[in-house]
Each structure stands twice: as C-alpha cells, then as structure tokens.
Design a protein around this motif. Structure first.
Motif, PDB file in Angstrom:
ATOM      1  N   MET A 207       0.794  -1.155  -0.105  1.00  0.00           N
ATOM      2  CA  MET A 207      -0.065   0.032  -0.029  1.00  0.00           C
ATOM      3  C   MET A 207       0.887   1.256  -0.027  1.00  0.00           C
ATOM      4  O   MET A 207       2.133   1.276   0.562  1.00  0.00           O
ATOM      5  N   ASP A 208       0.413   2.347  -0.498  1.00  0.00           N
ATOM      6  CA  ASP A 208       1.121   3.670  -0.762  1.00  0.00           C
ATOM      7  C   ASP A 208       1.209   4.285   0.567  1.00  0.00           C
ATOM      8  O   ASP A 208       0.295   4.491   1.398  1.00  0.00           O
ATOM      9  N   PRO A 209       2.575   4.611   0.922  1.00  0.00           N
ATOM     10  CA  PRO A 209       2.839   5.175   2.284  1.00  0.00           C
ATOM     11  C   PRO A 209       2.195   6.468   2.596  1.00  0.00           C
ATOM     12  O   PRO A 209       1.476   6.813   3.568  1.00  0.00           O
ATOM     13  N   PHE A 210       1.681   7.298   1.750  1.00  0.00           N
ATOM     14  CA  PHE A 210       1.072   8.658   1.765  1.00  0.00           C
ATOM     15  C   PHE A 210      -0.299   8.292   2.047  1.00  0.00           C
ATOM     16  O   PHE A 210      -0.911   8.941   2.986  1.00  0.00           O
ATOM     17  N   ARG A 211      -1.013   7.150   1.534  1.00  0.00           N
ATOM     18  CA  ARG A 211      -2.246   6.828   1.727  1.00  0.00           C
ATOM     19  C   ARG A 211      -2.418   6.311   3.226  1.00  0.00           C
ATOM     20  O   ARG A 211      -3.462   6.762   3.870  1.00  0.00           O
TER      21      ARG A 211
ATOM     22  N   LYS B  87       2.962   4.981  11.676  1.00  0.00           N
ATOM     23  CA  LYS B  87       4.064   3.939  11.767  1.00  0.00           C
ATOM     24  C   LYS B  87       4.261   2.990  10.674  1.00  0.00           C
ATOM     25  O   LYS B  87       5.458   2.728  10.294  1.00  0.00           O
ATOM     26  N   GLN B  88       3.185   2.206  10.050  1.00  0.00           N
ATOM     27  CA  GLN B  88       3.479   1.561   8.964  1.00  0.00           C
ATOM     28  C   GLN B  88       3.618   2.442   7.939  1.00  0.00           C
ATOM     29  O   GLN B  88       4.510   1.939   6.953  1.00  0.00           O
ATOM     30  N   ALA B  89       3.070   3.495   7.611  1.00  0.00           N
ATOM     31  CA  ALA B  89       3.578   4.520   6.520  1.00  0.00           C
ATOM     32  C   ALA B  89       5.113   4.701   6.554  1.00  0.00           C
ATOM     33  O   ALA B  89       5.783   4.631   5.691  1.00  0.00           O
ATOM     34  N   GLU B  90       5.597   4.995   7.775  1.00  0.00           N
ATOM     35  CA  GLU B  90       7.076   5.277   8.043  1.00  0.00           C
ATOM     36  C   GLU B  90       8.000   4.137   7.651  1.00  0.00           C
ATOM     37  O   GLU B  90       8.893   4.012   6.899  1.00  0.00           O
ATOM     38  N   LYS B  91       7.361   2.804   8.083  1.00  0.00           N
ATOM     39  CA  LYS B  91       8.245   1.532   7.777  1.00  0.00           C
ATOM     40  C   LYS B  91       8.168   1.229   6.189  1.00  0.00           C
ATOM     41  O   LYS B  91       9.279   0.878   5.698  1.00  0.00           O
TER      42      LYS B  91
ATOM     43  N   GLU C 245      11.595   1.150   3.907  1.00  0.00           N
ATOM     44  CA  GLU C 245      11.780  -0.122   3.083  1.00  0.00           C
ATOM     45  C   GLU C 245      11.873   0.291   1.581  1.00  0.00           C
ATOM     46  O   GLU C 245      12.810  -0.247   0.846  1.00  0.00           O
ATOM     47  N   GLU C 246      11.296   1.286   1.085  1.00  0.00           N
ATOM     48  CA  GLU C 246      11.341   2.031  -0.352  1.00  0.00           C
ATOM     49  C   GLU C 246      12.763   2.637  -0.421  1.00  0.00           C
ATOM     50  O   GLU C 246      13.341   2.395  -1.633  1.00  0.00           O
ATOM     51  N   ARG C 247      12.947   3.234   0.380  1.00  0.00           N
ATOM     52  CA  ARG C 247      14.327   3.898   0.531  1.00  0.00           C
ATOM     53  C   ARG C 247      15.584   2.832   0.355  1.00  0.00           C
ATOM     54  O   ARG C 247      16.473   3.166  -0.302  1.00  0.00           O
ATOM     55  N   SER C 248      15.193   1.882   1.440  1.00  0.00           N
ATOM     56  CA  SER C 248      16.443   0.876   1.327  1.00  0.00           C
ATOM     57  C   SER C 248      16.435   0.075  -0.090  1.00  0.00           C
ATOM     58  O   SER C 248      17.491  -0.001  -0.557  1.00  0.00           O
ATOM     59  N   ARG C 249      15.470   0.082  -0.802  1.00  0.00           N
ATOM     60  CA  ARG C 249      15.613  -0.894  -2.005  1.00  0.00           C
ATOM     61  C   ARG C 249      16.029  -0.068  -3.099  1.00  0.00           C
ATOM     62  O   ARG C 249      16.856  -0.014  -3.966  1.00  0.00           O
ATOM     63  N   THR C 250      15.730   1.438  -3.040  1.00  0.00           N
ATOM     64  CA  THR C 250      16.244   2.460  -3.895  1.00  0.00           C
ATOM     65  C   THR C 250      17.832   2.515  -3.744  1.00  0.00           C
ATOM     66  O   THR C 250      18.588   2.420  -4.589  1.00  0.00           O
ATOM     67  N   THR C 251      18.288   2.353  -2.543  1.00  0.00           N
ATOM     68  CA  THR C 251      19.582   2.650  -2.184  1.00  0.00           C
ATOM     69  C   THR C 251      20.469   1.484  -2.532  1.00  0.00           C
ATOM     70  O   THR C 251      21.300   1.447  -3.335  1.00  0.00           O
TER      71      THR C 251
END
Length: 200
Positions: A1-5, A13-17, A21-27
């Motif tokens: 699900m979209d973190p913004f949504r 908390k779930q949005a931050e997590k 995870e998305e930043r980790s995948r990008t890095t």
C-alpha cells in the motif's frame, strides 16, 4: 500500500516503515548500478593499459632490449627500494621496464614505488599494465585495488580485490589473508561513502 495513503488514514508507523523499506530498495539498486559502472570502468582502464602481444620469437629476438640490462636495473631498483629511496627505485624499475617491457614484475615493483610516494594514479597505471602482462597472477590486481582505494574508487577496488582472490594459489595463505583484509576494508568504505544524487 502507498505510504502517503497510509499516513492519511492514521497509520503513521506503518507508513514510515513502508517509506523506509522503499528508500532501502532504492539505495540498494543505486549501489548495484554504481558497482556495475565501476566494473565497466575497471575493464576500460585495464584495456587502455599497454599489453605486449608479440610472438615469443619476436620477444626472444631481443626486439625489446636486453634482458641483462633489465636484470641489473631491477637489482639496483631493489637496493634503492630497501633503503627507502623510492624515486631512485622507480627510475631504475622504469629503465628495467624499457629494457624488458614484457616482465610484469617490473611493473608491480614500479607500482609499489609510486604507491609509497603517494602517486596513486601512476601506481594504478603500472599495476594495470602488470595485470595485463600477467593476467593469471594476483599482484597486479591486488596493487590496482590498493590504488583504487586510495583514489576513493571503492567499487573498482572491490572488483580488483575479487579478481586477485580468484587468481591466488590455495597454498598462499598470507597473500589470501592480505587480499581479504583489503577487500573487507574496501567494502566498508563503499558502505560509508555517501551516494551523491543531484536533481535536475
């Protein structure tokens, strides 16, 4: 699900997590791309280094000079190196390489003298020539890895150390441990090196 949504519906908390995870995948993807680019650069640099492809008959004919001159110059270079006179040693190794440009050990010796003078680029160029002349030997790759590390080119260093490890003889435990130590350090450096991204 979209973190913004998720943030909109109160699940911060779930949005931050999910965002983390998305930043980790990008890095991770950026690091993989940088490593592939580093391998490409290493291959390009190695291809640019001179490599003798003449026949053994042409080499034996003395076309490249006198092996005796090379041996004497190398011995003098070794003496200068042992006393810490690196510039004089480099000059003698250069003379030896001119007399016998097919001897990879002359280029590894030249590389180490430049290294001790903190002439990283010159050291790298000599190491790459040595690796081209003796692609089966680990020294040229190991020395190029050390130079890449000093030049801050950590992905290239990792690649060079991995190649050196693949060339090492099983009985050479001391060399293997030195290369592994350098590889581990280069891997730590790449993790610590920030990735610079510029937005257009």
């Amino acid at each position: 699900m979209d973190p913004f949504r998720l943030a909109q519906v109160g699940q911060v908390k779930q949005a931050e997590k999910l965002a983390q995870e998305e930043r980790s995948r990008t890095t991770a993807a950026e690091m993989a791309a940088q490593q592939q680019l580093a391998v490409f650069r290493h291959i390009q640099l190695a291809a640019q280094a001179p490599c003798r492809t003449d026949s053994p008959a042409a080499l034996a004919s003395g076309k490249y000079g006198n092996a005796r001159v090379a041996a004497v110059a190398k011995e003098m270079g070794n003496r200068f190196f042992k006393t810490g006179e690196y510039a004089s040693a480099a000059e003698k190794y250069r003379q030896a390489a001119e007399a016998d440009p097919t001897d990879s050990s002359l280029y590894t010796n030249l590389s180490v003298t430049f290294f001790f003078q903190e002439m990283w680029q010159a050291s790298l160029e000599s190491a790459l020539i040595a690796a081209n002349l003796a692609p089966y030997a680990p020294k040229g790759y190991y020395r190029s890895g050390l130079c890449y590390t000093k030049l801050g080119m950590h992905p290239e260093a990792i690649q060079a150390f991995e190649i050196a490890l693949s060339k090492i003889d099983i009985q050479e435990e001391k060399q293997r441990s030195q290369i592994l130590e350098a590889l581990n350090q280069a891997q730590k450096n790449i993790i610590l090196t920030p990735i610079s991204i510029v937005d257009d």
